[in-house]
Design an enzyme around this catalytic site. Structure first.
Site, PDB file in Angstrom:
ATOM      1  N   GLU A  73      -0.236   7.102   1.343  1.00  0.00           N
ATOM      2  CA  GLU A  73       1.175   7.066   0.956  1.00  0.00           C
ATOM      3  C   GLU A  73       1.495   6.050  -0.135  1.00  0.00           C
ATOM      4  O   GLU A  73       2.606   5.541  -0.219  1.00  0.00           O
ATOM      5  CB  GLU A  73       2.062   6.817   2.181  1.00  0.00           C
ATOM      6  CG  GLU A  73       1.931   7.915   3.230  1.00  0.00           C
ATOM      7  CD  GLU A  73       2.934   7.759   4.359  1.00  0.00           C
ATOM      8  OE1 GLU A  73       4.121   8.036   4.117  1.00  0.00           O
ATOM      9  OE2 GLU A  73       2.529   7.367   5.455  1.00  0.00           O
TER      10      GLU A  73
ATOM     11  N   THR B 145       1.594  12.060  -5.886  1.00  0.00           N
ATOM     12  CA  THR B 145       2.786  12.198  -6.736  1.00  0.00           C
ATOM     13  C   THR B 145       2.395  12.062  -8.203  1.00  0.00           C
ATOM     14  O   THR B 145       2.937  12.766  -9.067  1.00  0.00           O
ATOM     15  CB  THR B 145       3.839  11.136  -6.363  1.00  0.00           C
ATOM     16  OG1 THR B 145       4.044  11.171  -4.950  1.00  0.00           O
ATOM     17  CG2 THR B 145       5.167  11.412  -7.065  1.00  0.00           C
TER      18      THR B 145
ATOM     19  N   ARG C 268       6.114  15.363   0.886  1.00  0.00           N
ATOM     20  CA  ARG C 268       4.959  14.597   1.354  1.00  0.00           C
ATOM     21  C   ARG C 268       4.065  15.439   2.251  1.00  0.00           C
ATOM     22  O   ARG C 268       4.507  15.977   3.262  1.00  0.00           O
ATOM     23  CB  ARG C 268       5.460  13.368   2.119  1.00  0.00           C
ATOM     24  CG  ARG C 268       4.420  12.610   2.924  1.00  0.00           C
ATOM     25  CD  ARG C 268       3.457  11.848   2.062  1.00  0.00           C
ATOM     26  NE  ARG C 268       2.346  11.304   2.852  1.00  0.00           N
ATOM     27  CZ  ARG C 268       1.141  11.082   2.396  1.00  0.00           C
ATOM     28  NH1 ARG C 268       0.853  11.366   1.139  1.00  0.00           N
ATOM     29  NH2 ARG C 268       0.199  10.581   3.157  1.00  0.00           N
TER      30      ARG C 268
ATOM     31  N   ASP D 134      -8.060  13.132  -7.021  1.00  0.00           N
ATOM     32  CA  ASP D 134      -7.158  12.531  -6.032  1.00  0.00           C
ATOM     33  C   ASP D 134      -7.839  12.641  -4.669  1.00  0.00           C
ATOM     34  O   ASP D 134      -8.200  13.728  -4.237  1.00  0.00           O
ATOM     35  CB  ASP D 134      -5.818  13.287  -6.032  1.00  0.00           C
ATOM     36  CG  ASP D 134      -4.878  12.833  -4.931  1.00  0.00           C
ATOM     37  OD1 ASP D 134      -5.001  11.683  -4.472  1.00  0.00           O
ATOM     38  OD2 ASP D 134      -4.009  13.641  -4.532  1.00  0.00           O
TER      39      ASP D 134
ATOM     40  N   GLN E  48      -6.076   7.734   3.697  1.00  0.00           N
ATOM     41  CA  GLN E  48      -6.243   7.259   5.068  1.00  0.00           C
ATOM     42  C   GLN E  48      -7.698   6.836   5.300  1.00  0.00           C
ATOM     43  O   GLN E  48      -8.606   7.325   4.648  1.00  0.00           O
ATOM     44  CB  GLN E  48      -5.854   8.354   6.077  1.00  0.00           C
ATOM     45  CG  GLN E  48      -4.358   8.522   6.267  1.00  0.00           C
ATOM     46  CD  GLN E  48      -3.703   9.251   5.111  1.00  0.00           C
ATOM     47  OE1 GLN E  48      -4.383   9.914   4.333  1.00  0.00           O
ATOM     48  NE2 GLN E  48      -2.404   9.135   4.978  1.00  0.00           N
TER      49      GLN E  48
END
Length: 353
Positions: A43, A48, A179, A201, A205
């Site tokens: 996050e 994005t 998201r 990308d 996590q």
């Protein structure tokens, strides 16, 4: 005579071919493939950035591609609304208005239909809107360090009349804020001036990081994303670990890795907009006691940058940028500078500079 002319012609052609090959080789070196890794904890804004590259460098999203995000937006809305209800219960609070107590139960029981073509019903839209405007909500948000709400939730709640319409088609702003957890590795290719960019990308996590190793060969640059606003948040996967501290540990392992001794590190201090709004309400020194700059946004940003650069024992070149990944104009400007950084490094590595 003819033989001499033929020999001269042949020599001339060979010289011409040699010049052409040299020109092609120079062009190839100038327009080299640049491999960029997007790294950072979960996050932090990596996905994005990839979406922005599609908007800026790949002509954006088609209507069908936008429609594919509709279910994601719906899920974000419902997950966020349910997170609010669970936070109220965890913190021993109730909505101020009695009707919203009924709506809170309804929201918690709601099951999203993930079938293609589904829409949010008017009843659930009304319930979420009403709860979001309850007088208890500002107080709940002030205790945001004690529970998790995705950054885009206020945006989606403000857009509920549009999102709840039966003919809703997400726009690019919705897509940028939608998201989903990134699993595995996604690749994006695009041209940026004379550079051909191959961007990877990878999931941020902890469970996803072991997959990064496959991407490490011949990396031109790393873009490392840090969510500045998460200095008061803990990991979803480990509630005892501060997210900013986790980012620092991860950055230290990347910047000092043997894989990246010739790699430029571009550091995106991201979510500057959320950070700016949070800083006056949630003191940075509560989580980083050696910080002494109060609520001054510039001092706070410099302090966080200093914390990251202090880990750079390998003395790699680090190029920092303050970013708001959801703002296309900001990312367009930032990537103009990033392009220059990558180009200079590419030319240096090619021996042209």
């Amino acid at each position: 005579m003819g033989v001499c002319a033929s020999a001269e012609d042949r020599a001339g052609r060979e010289k011409s071919y040699a010049i052409d090959r040299e020109i092609e080789e120079d062009a190839r070196r100038m327009r080299r493939d640049c491999k960029i890794l997007l790294l950072g904890s979960g996050e932090s804004g990596k996905s994005t950035i990839v979406k922005q590259m599609k908007i800026i460098h790949q002509n954006g999203y088609t209507r069908d591609e936008l429609l594919a995000f509709r279910v994601v937006v719906y899920k974000n809305v419902i997950d966020s609304a349910q997170a609010i209800v669970l936070a109220l219960r965890k913190l021993g609070e109730d909505p101020t208005e009695s009707q919203n107590r009924v709506y809170a139960d309804r929201i918690l029981e709601y099951k999203l239909d993930l079938e293609p073509g589904m829409t949010l019903g008017p009843d659930i839209v009304k319930a979420v809107e009403s709860l979001w405007h309850d007088p208890i909500i500002p107080r709940l948000l002030d205790r945001g360090s004690e529970w998790y709400l995705m950054d885009s939730a206020p945006y989606f709640f403000a857009e509920l009349p549009r999102i709840g319409a039966p003919d809703y088609v997400p726009n690019e702003n919705d897509v940028l804020r939608a998201r989903t957890k990134t699993t595995g590795i996604s690749e994006t290719r695009f041209a940026m001036g004379q550079l051909s960019i191959h961007m990877f990308d990878v999931g941020g996590q902890r469970s996803e990081r072991k997959k990064w190793i496959h991407c490490f060969e011949a990396v031109t640059s790393i873009i490392f994303c840090v969510a500045m606003s998460e200095y008061d948040q803990v990991l979803l996967e480990e509630s005892g670990q501060n997210r900013m501290q986790e980012s620092l540990v991860l950055f230290e392992s990347v910047v000092n890795s043997r894989w990246f001794v010739r790699t430029s590190i571009i550091l995106f201090l991201n979510k500057i907009d959320v950070f700016k709004a949070k800083l006056p309400k949630v003191p940075l020194e509560r989580y980083f006691p050696d910080y002494t700059g109060g609520s001054d946004i510039n001092k706070a940003a410099k302090y966080i940058l200093w914390r990251f650069t202090q880990t750079n024992r390998a003395r790699l070149s680090i190029y920092p940028h303050l970013t708001q990944a959801t703002d296309t104009s900001n990312i367009r400007l930032v990537f103009a500078a990033v392009k220059e950084t990558i180009l200079q490094n590419a030319l240096r590595d090619s021996g042209i500079l």
